[in-house]
Design an enzyme around this catalytic site. Structure first.
Site, short mmCIF file in Angstrom:
data_model
loop_
_atom_site.label_atom_id
_atom_site.label_comp_id
_atom_site.label_asym_id
_atom_site.label_seq_id
_atom_site.Cartn_x
_atom_site.Cartn_y
_atom_site.Cartn_z
N TYR A 68 0.79 -1.24 0.00
CA TYR A 68 0.00 0.00 0.00
C TYR A 68 0.81 1.28 0.00
CZ TYR A 68 0.39 -0.03 5.21
OH TYR A 68 0.82 -0.05 6.50
N GLU A 88 -10.44 -6.71 12.06
CA GLU A 88 -9.22 -6.93 12.85
C GLU A 88 -9.40 -6.42 14.27
OE1 GLU A 88 -5.72 -5.04 11.23
OE2 GLU A 88 -4.41 -5.88 12.77
N HIS A 107 -7.22 -11.38 8.73
CA HIS A 107 -7.60 -11.33 10.16
C HIS A 107 -8.96 -11.98 10.40
CE1 HIS A 107 -4.07 -8.91 10.66
NE2 HIS A 107 -4.55 -7.90 9.97
N ASP A 161 2.51 -10.36 8.20
CA ASP A 161 1.89 -9.05 8.37
C ASP A 161 2.89 -7.93 8.69
OD1 ASP A 161 0.04 -7.05 8.65
OD2 ASP A 161 -1.13 -7.98 10.24
#
Ligand code: ZN
Length: 457
Positions: free
Chosen positions: A125, A239, A273, A324
């Site tokens: 991202y 999450e 998640h 992650d």
């Protein structure tokens, strides 16, 4: 450079799709397994190795966050949470240029290989320059991720992220999010550039990732889905409990319910998640064929909560694991933390073993292999004819593995070894890790150290 392509490899034992086999010889051509023989002696030129298992997919990574490991563990003035961690991450990311991002990703990818991961799903991202303006090539940083994958040898499923808003209802993005945000047209340009970068990689895959229901509206998710061109679709969902509360306030539905309302969730999807689900949501996710992308070490580090794993498996749910935030990169420890979280919550043992007498390590491993390969659209999972030779050998002399055979080798690795259990790692038939050490470790480690000295000066 990796060592040259061997024509055949021999293993004392190997975990094949049908189970463990002894004295296994693989013949390789162009990085693929073209023949498997069991119960055979090594031929004269064969490399000889200890027990072999398939390389695991790491289905969720934000590589740049590897540089933050251990730098957000001091208590703040108020109650610390995922949200205060995120503010620290935003301040850190402001300082990274394109060279820095590539060097950090190389370290993270190298460590993944050393721990037994052979493919990474990079949920990418970070798109723009530090001041928030687009690079001349909108996929500049996607190309840097692809370069780090090529440098280390790990297989890449690149998941460029669509990120447009600060919260539910299309809230305008905040200053700390300026490097992430695109409109739909801008994102299409990132995707086109990312496809060019990944096309140069062996077995490279491109998917897409609407960041979350907070950062992408339903209309935007609908608009970007065709850009996946049939590839995988990943999204962060449920999450945090605050996300559930905000989603309920926005639309009266919980996040996983909302996602099923607005998107055609099926086996192409991976819900990262999916921690906070009602029983009905757990059943619906399991029945959809989508994969739950679990990140147990990060979820523990951020205080997220625990995935309802037992209920999910009871309904046939699929899962894989991801590193992650990369606060600690270790395939075995992800599986161990997943099982231990469930044991602590349920006050029970061997929660994720499928049936009486089944090995917990084996069932965790098999599920993470199949779920991860599905979520990352890997060419194939496991040591089988036609699959890339993505193989991890364990050190049979390691104190936690010595005198083990079959599934207890996996139990010894996952529950008993504190590191050093991985011996060799091959990706598409090329060996990148020997005696647990990546062949380019020193150069990559020095490159990372230079970045840290500069960024933290
Ligand atoms: Zn994530």
């Amino acid at each position: 450079m990796p060592s040259s392509l061997p024509r055949s490899l021999w293993f004392a034992r190997a975990l094949l799709p049908g189970g463990w086999a002894g004295r296994v010889r693989l013949r390789l051509a162009a990085g693929r397994i073209c023949a498997i023989e069991a119960n055979v002696d090594p031929a004269g030129q064969d490399e000889r190795h200890g027990p072999a298992v398939p390389g695991l997919p790491n289905l969720h990574s934000h590589a740049f966050q590897r540089a933050m490991a251990g730098r957000a563990e001091a208590r703040g003035p108020g109650a610390d949470s995922f949200w205060t961690w995120r503010e620290a991450m935003y301040r850190f990311v402001d300082r990274l240029d394109a060279d820095d991002v590539e060097a950090i990703a190389a370290l993270a990818f190298m460590e993944m290989l050393e721990s037994g991961f052979t493919r990474v799903g990079e949920f990418h991202y970070l798109h723009h320059a530090p001041d928030g303006t687009a690079y001349g090539d909108p996929g500049e940083l996607a190309a840097r991720i692809a370069a780090a994958a090529a440098d280390t040898g790990i297989a890449l499923t690149l998941l460029p992220v669509f990120y447009a808003h600060a919260g539910f209802g299309g809230l305008p993005p905040g200053h700390g999010q300026r490097r992430f945000v695109n409109d739909v047209d801008g994102f299409a340009a990132v995707m086109a550039s990312a496809r060019r970068a990944v096309a140069a990689l062996e077995d490279g895959v491109v998917g897409i990732a609407p960041h979350s229901l907070r950062a992408a509206t339903g209309a935007e998710i609908g608009a970007i889905l065709p850009l996946a061109q049939g590839g995988p679709v990943h999204i962060h969902v449920a999450e945090q409990t605050k996300e559930v509360e905000d989603c309920l306030a926005f639309c009266g539905r919980r996040p996983v319910e909302r996602l099923f309302d607005i998107a055609p969730v099926d086996r192409r999807w991976c819900l990262i998640h999916a921690t906070h689900m009602s029983e009905a949501e757990t059943r619906r996710l399991a029945g959809s064929g989508a994969v739950a992308g679990l990140c147990p070490i990060t979820e523990a580090n951020l205080g997220d909560g625990l995935f309802p794993a037992r209920d999910s498996l009871a309904h046939g749910g699929r899962f894989g694991v991801g590193t992650d935030s990369n606060v600690l990169v270790d395939a075995a420890e992800e599986l161990r933390t997943l099982e231990y979280g469930q044991r602590l919550a349920l006050r029970a043992r061997n929660v994720l073993a499928g049936a009486a007498g089944r090995s917990t390590g084996r069932d965790l491993f098999d599920a993470a292999l199949a779920g991860g390969a599905q979520a990352l659209a890997a060419p194939a999972a496991g040591i089988r004819v036609g699959a890339p030779a993505d193989i991890v050998t364990l050190d049979a002399a390691h104190p936690s593995l010595v005198a083990h055979a079959g599934d207890t080798l996996l139990d010894g690795w996952i529950f008993g070894a504190r590191g050093g259990a991985v011996d060799g790692v091959w990706r598409a038939g090329r060996k990148y890790v020997t005696n647990g050490v990546h062949h380019e470790r020193e150069r990559i480690r020095r490159g990372f150290a230079r970045v840290m000295e500069k960024v933290l000066a």
